[in-house]
Design a protein around this motif. Structure first.
Motif, PDB file in Angstrom:
ATOM      1  N   HIS A 105     -11.203  31.776 -57.212  1.00 56.72           N
ATOM      2  CA  HIS A 105      -9.901  31.141 -57.378  1.00 56.72           C
ATOM      3  C   HIS A 105      -9.721  30.112 -56.265  1.00 56.72           C
ATOM      4  CE1 HIS A 105      -5.799  30.423 -58.527  1.00 56.72           C
ATOM      5  NE2 HIS A 105      -5.388  30.685 -57.299  1.00 56.72           N
ATOM      6  N   VAL A 106      -9.190  28.953 -56.631  1.00 60.98           N
ATOM      7  CA  VAL A 106      -8.995  27.860 -55.681  1.00 60.98           C
ATOM      8  C   VAL A 106      -7.499  27.652 -55.456  1.00 60.98           C
ATOM      9  CG1 VAL A 106      -9.317  25.385 -55.302  1.00 60.98           C
ATOM     10  CG2 VAL A 106     -11.139  26.732 -56.349  1.00 60.98           C
ATOM     11  N   LEU A 107      -7.115  27.404 -54.220  1.00 64.23           N
ATOM     12  CA  LEU A 107      -5.737  27.088 -53.878  1.00 64.23           C
ATOM     13  C   LEU A 107      -5.731  26.103 -52.718  1.00 64.23           C
ATOM     14  CD1 LEU A 107      -4.101  29.816 -51.664  1.00 64.23           C
ATOM     15  CD2 LEU A 107      -6.468  30.044 -52.456  1.00 64.23           C
ATOM     16  N   ASN A 108      -4.566  25.593 -52.390  1.00 57.08           N
ATOM     17  CA  ASN A 108      -4.394  24.725 -51.231  1.00 57.08           C
ATOM     18  C   ASN A 108      -3.635  25.459 -50.149  1.00 57.08           C
ATOM     19  OD1 ASN A 108      -5.229  21.710 -51.681  1.00 57.08           O
ATOM     20  ND2 ASN A 108      -4.386  22.385 -53.638  1.00 57.08           N
ATOM     21  N   LEU A 109      -4.002  25.191 -48.896  1.00 60.66           N
ATOM     22  CA  LEU A 109      -3.307  25.750 -47.747  1.00 60.66           C
ATOM     23  C   LEU A 109      -2.815  24.618 -46.856  1.00 60.66           C
ATOM     24  CD1 LEU A 109      -5.695  28.707 -46.815  1.00 60.66           C
ATOM     25  CD2 LEU A 109      -3.585  28.815 -48.162  1.00 60.66           C
ATOM     26  N   LEU A 110      -1.708  24.885 -46.170  1.00 59.74           N
ATOM     27  CA  LEU A 110      -1.108  23.893 -45.283  1.00 59.74           C
ATOM     28  C   LEU A 110      -0.571  24.583 -44.044  1.00 59.74           C
ATOM     29  CD1 LEU A 110       0.125  20.993 -44.742  1.00 59.74           C
ATOM     30  CD2 LEU A 110       2.198  21.867 -45.877  1.00 59.74           C
ATOM     31  N   TYR A 111      -0.969  24.060 -42.873  1.00 61.22           N
ATOM     32  CA  TYR A 111      -0.345  24.489 -41.633  1.00 61.22           C
ATOM     33  C   TYR A 111       0.769  23.494 -41.307  1.00 61.22           C
ATOM     34  CZ  TYR A 111      -3.862  28.028 -40.564  1.00 61.22           C
ATOM     35  OH  TYR A 111      -4.663  29.144 -40.591  1.00 61.22           O
ATOM     36  N   ARG A 112       1.975  24.023 -41.104  1.00 57.90           N
ATOM     37  CA  ARG A 112       3.135  23.179 -40.788  1.00 57.90           C
ATOM     38  C   ARG A 112       3.977  23.909 -39.749  1.00 57.90           C
ATOM     39  NH1 ARG A 112       8.490  22.976 -42.577  1.00 57.90           N
ATOM     40  NH2 ARG A 112       9.436  20.883 -42.636  1.00 57.90           N
ATOM     41  N   GLU A 113       4.158  23.272 -38.605  1.00 60.71           N
ATOM     42  CA  GLU A 113       4.944  23.853 -37.520  1.00 60.71           C
ATOM     43  C   GLU A 113       4.456  25.263 -37.189  1.00 60.71           C
ATOM     44  OE1 GLU A 113       9.008  23.567 -38.747  1.00 60.71           O
ATOM     45  OE2 GLU A 113       9.062  21.375 -38.569  1.00 60.71           O
ATOM     46  N   GLU A 114       3.133  25.396 -37.095  1.00 60.04           N
ATOM     47  CA  GLU A 114       2.451  26.635 -36.720  1.00 60.04           C
ATOM     48  C   GLU A 114       2.646  27.757 -37.742  1.00 60.04           C
ATOM     49  OE1 GLU A 114       3.592  27.671 -32.748  1.00 60.04           O
ATOM     50  OE2 GLU A 114       2.584  25.930 -31.869  1.00 60.04           O
ATOM     51  N   LYS A 115       3.040  27.403 -38.941  1.00 56.53           N
ATOM     52  CA  LYS A 115       3.160  28.371 -40.020  1.00 56.53           C
ATOM     53  C   LYS A 115       2.187  27.986 -41.135  1.00 56.53           C
ATOM     54  CE  LYS A 115       8.057  29.301 -39.164  1.00 56.53           C
ATOM     55  NZ  LYS A 115       9.437  29.244 -39.734  1.00 56.53           N
ATOM     56  N   LEU A 116       1.646  29.002 -41.812  1.00 50.46           N
ATOM     57  CA  LEU A 116       0.705  28.769 -42.898  1.00 50.46           C
ATOM     58  C   LEU A 116       1.420  28.916 -44.237  1.00 50.46           C
ATOM     59  CD1 LEU A 116      -2.291  28.360 -43.804  1.00 50.46           C
ATOM     60  CD2 LEU A 116      -2.448  30.863 -43.916  1.00 50.46           C
ATOM     61  N   TYR A 117       1.161  27.961 -45.142  1.00 53.72           N
ATOM     62  CA  TYR A 117       1.744  27.987 -46.481  1.00 53.72           C
ATOM     63  C   TYR A 117       0.635  27.927 -47.528  1.00 53.72           C
ATOM     64  CZ  TYR A 117       6.189  26.844 -44.227  1.00 53.72           C
ATOM     65  OH  TYR A 117       7.308  26.863 -43.429  1.00 53.72           O
ATOM     66  N   ALA A 118       0.782  28.715 -48.582  1.00 51.09           N
ATOM     67  CA  ALA A 118      -0.088  28.616 -49.760  1.00 51.09           C
ATOM     68  C   ALA A 118       0.617  27.759 -50.804  1.00 51.09           C
ATOM     69  CB  ALA A 118      -0.390  29.996 -50.328  1.00 51.09           C
ATOM     70  N   ILE A 119      -0.149  26.847 -51.415  1.00 48.42           N
ATOM     71  CA  ILE A 119       0.395  25.947 -52.435  1.00 48.42           C
ATOM     72  C   ILE A 119      -0.533  26.046 -53.642  1.00 48.42           C
ATOM     73  CG2 ILE A 119       1.194  23.616 -52.912  1.00 48.42           C
ATOM     74  CD1 ILE A 119       1.018  23.114 -49.849  1.00 48.42           C
ATOM     75  N   GLU A 133       5.370  30.681 -47.583  1.00 50.10           N
ATOM     76  CA  GLU A 133       5.079  30.877 -46.167  1.00 50.10           C
ATOM     77  C   GLU A 133       4.470  32.258 -45.934  1.00 50.10           C
ATOM     78  OE1 GLU A 133       7.545  31.556 -42.017  1.00 50.10           O
ATOM     79  OE2 GLU A 133       8.543  30.544 -43.699  1.00 50.10           O
ATOM     80  N   LEU A 134       3.411  32.307 -45.145  1.00 46.46           N
ATOM     81  CA  LEU A 134       2.795  33.582 -44.796  1.00 46.46           C
ATOM     82  C   LEU A 134       3.792  34.446 -44.037  1.00 46.46           C
ATOM     83  CD1 LEU A 134       0.336  35.463 -44.632  1.00 46.46           C
ATOM     84  CD2 LEU A 134      -0.364  34.224 -42.564  1.00 46.46           C
ATOM     85  N   ASP A 135       4.018  35.665 -44.555  1.00 52.81           N
ATOM     86  CA  ASP A 135       4.953  36.631 -43.975  1.00 52.81           C
ATOM     87  C   ASP A 135       6.377  36.078 -43.902  1.00 52.81           C
ATOM     88  OD1 ASP A 135       2.907  38.533 -43.634  1.00 52.81           O
ATOM     89  OD2 ASP A 135       2.327  37.639 -41.717  1.00 52.81           O
ATOM     90  N   GLY A 136       6.669  35.144 -44.783  1.00 54.76           N
ATOM     91  CA  GLY A 136       8.011  34.592 -44.872  1.00 54.76           C
ATOM     92  C   GLY A 136       8.746  35.177 -46.069  1.00 54.76           C
ATOM     93  N   PRO A 137       9.854  34.596 -46.459  1.00 53.10           N
ATOM     94  CA  PRO A 137      10.629  35.114 -47.599  1.00 53.10           C
ATOM     95  C   PRO A 137       9.880  34.913 -48.921  1.00 53.10           C
ATOM     96  CG  PRO A 137      11.519  33.022 -46.849  1.00 53.10           C
ATOM     97  CD  PRO A 137      10.492  33.413 -45.842  1.00 53.10           C
ATOM     98  N   PHE A 138      10.176  35.782 -49.875  1.00 52.93           N
ATOM     99  CA  PHE A 138       9.577  35.604 -51.193  1.00 52.93           C
ATOM    100  C   PHE A 138      10.246  34.434 -51.897  1.00 52.93           C
ATOM    101  CE2 PHE A 138      13.051  38.581 -52.143  1.00 52.93           C
ATOM    102  CZ  PHE A 138      13.596  38.032 -53.298  1.00 52.93           C
TER     103      PHE A 138
END
Length: 271
Positions: A105-119, A133-138
């Motif tokens: 499975h392929v996805l995109n990841l982004l580091y923004r302001e020291e936080k990791l996001y899956a897109i 956001e990793l370990d952020g709100p659903f």
């Protein structure tokens, strides 16, 4: 490619949003609306390598959809064009029978302001339509509720999960590591040829609607959610299936489905 992207995102009022995450969300909504999940190239044995040019021609010029390694490759090109430092990564999908083919499975990841996001714009109709956001709100979309959490598994240290009646279910796991475009071709070959692949057996198509999800396989059309609740229409013939595709998917995808049915009927006649 720049002008094509600019024309698409202008329709989404992309430039009116002043927050990066909101802008990325608008790109995800655009992709969900325009480029359905579909495996017709697998069934038609289109072995063309995955390159930026191939993605542009297939999807931007010809209006086709694709699988995760195509949909999220297009998302990658668009977001990079818009100035986001996203990178491609690979994950292993979890199912009721255990783990699927490793890292397909392929996805995109982004580091923004020291936080990791899956897109992710390539997980069938199970699309969050938000950067998560990793370990952020659903987050919530017409497909349900989704979250990204730190969770050590045999397939990675991060889990993408969706919520069901029993709680949170892991849908795939991954390590936050960059993969190159050449790895997309490894994934494509495995999806096309592996006996464990779920996508080289029969037609699978899905799209996210404003208030529901819609999917088609060779047996039925299914709609989940929306004002009319869950609906299922069973097909008696390939012609009924094709008519459903014609009504619910772009013309280019319908034409590819016609080609697939033609080759399948020829195979049955020659068997």
């Amino acid at each position: 490619m720049g002008e094509q992207i600019r024309a698409l995102i202008k329709e989404q009022n992309y430039f009116s949003a002043d927050d990066d995450l909101k802008r990325i969300q608008l790109v995800q909504e655009l992709l969900a609306a325009r480029f359905p999940f579909e495996n017709l190239d697998v069934l038609l044995k289109v072995e063309t390598p995955i390159t930026p040019r191939f993605i542009e021609e297939k999807m931007l010029q010809h209006g086709r959809g694709g699988l995760c390694y195509e949909l999220n490759a297009l998302q990658h090109l668009i977001l990079r064009e818009l100035g986001y430092n996203v990178f491609l990564s690979s994950a292993t999908v979890s199912s009721g029978n255990g783990w699927a083919e490793d890292r397909t499975h392929v996805l995109n990841l982004l580091y923004r302001e020291e936080k990791l996001y899956a897109i992710d714009s390539g997980f069938g109709s199970n699309l969050p339509l938000h950067p998560i956001e990793l370990d952020g709100p659903f987050v919530t979309s017409p497909a349900g509720s989704f979250r990204l959490c730190t969770l050590k598994t045999e397939k990675g240290t991060i889990a993408f999960q969706s919520k069901n009646e029993q709680g949170w279910e892991t849908r795939y796991a991954f390590y936050p590591e960059k993969v190159e475009w050449k790895d997309l071709n490894r994934i494509k070959k495995e999806i096309h040829n592996s006996a464990r692949s779920l996508f080289n057996r029969e037609l699978l198509m899905a799209r996210l609607l404003p208030e529901s999800t819609l999917s088609v396989n060779e047996d039925r059309l299914q709609i989940k959610g929306g004002k009319n609740g869950n609906q299922k229409l069973h097909f008696s013939t390939y012609d009924e299936m094709l008519e459903s595709i014609k009504v619910n998917f772009p013309e280019s995808i319908y034409q590819a489905a016609v080609q697939y049915v033609h080759t399948k009927r020829e195979g049955m006649e020659n068997a």
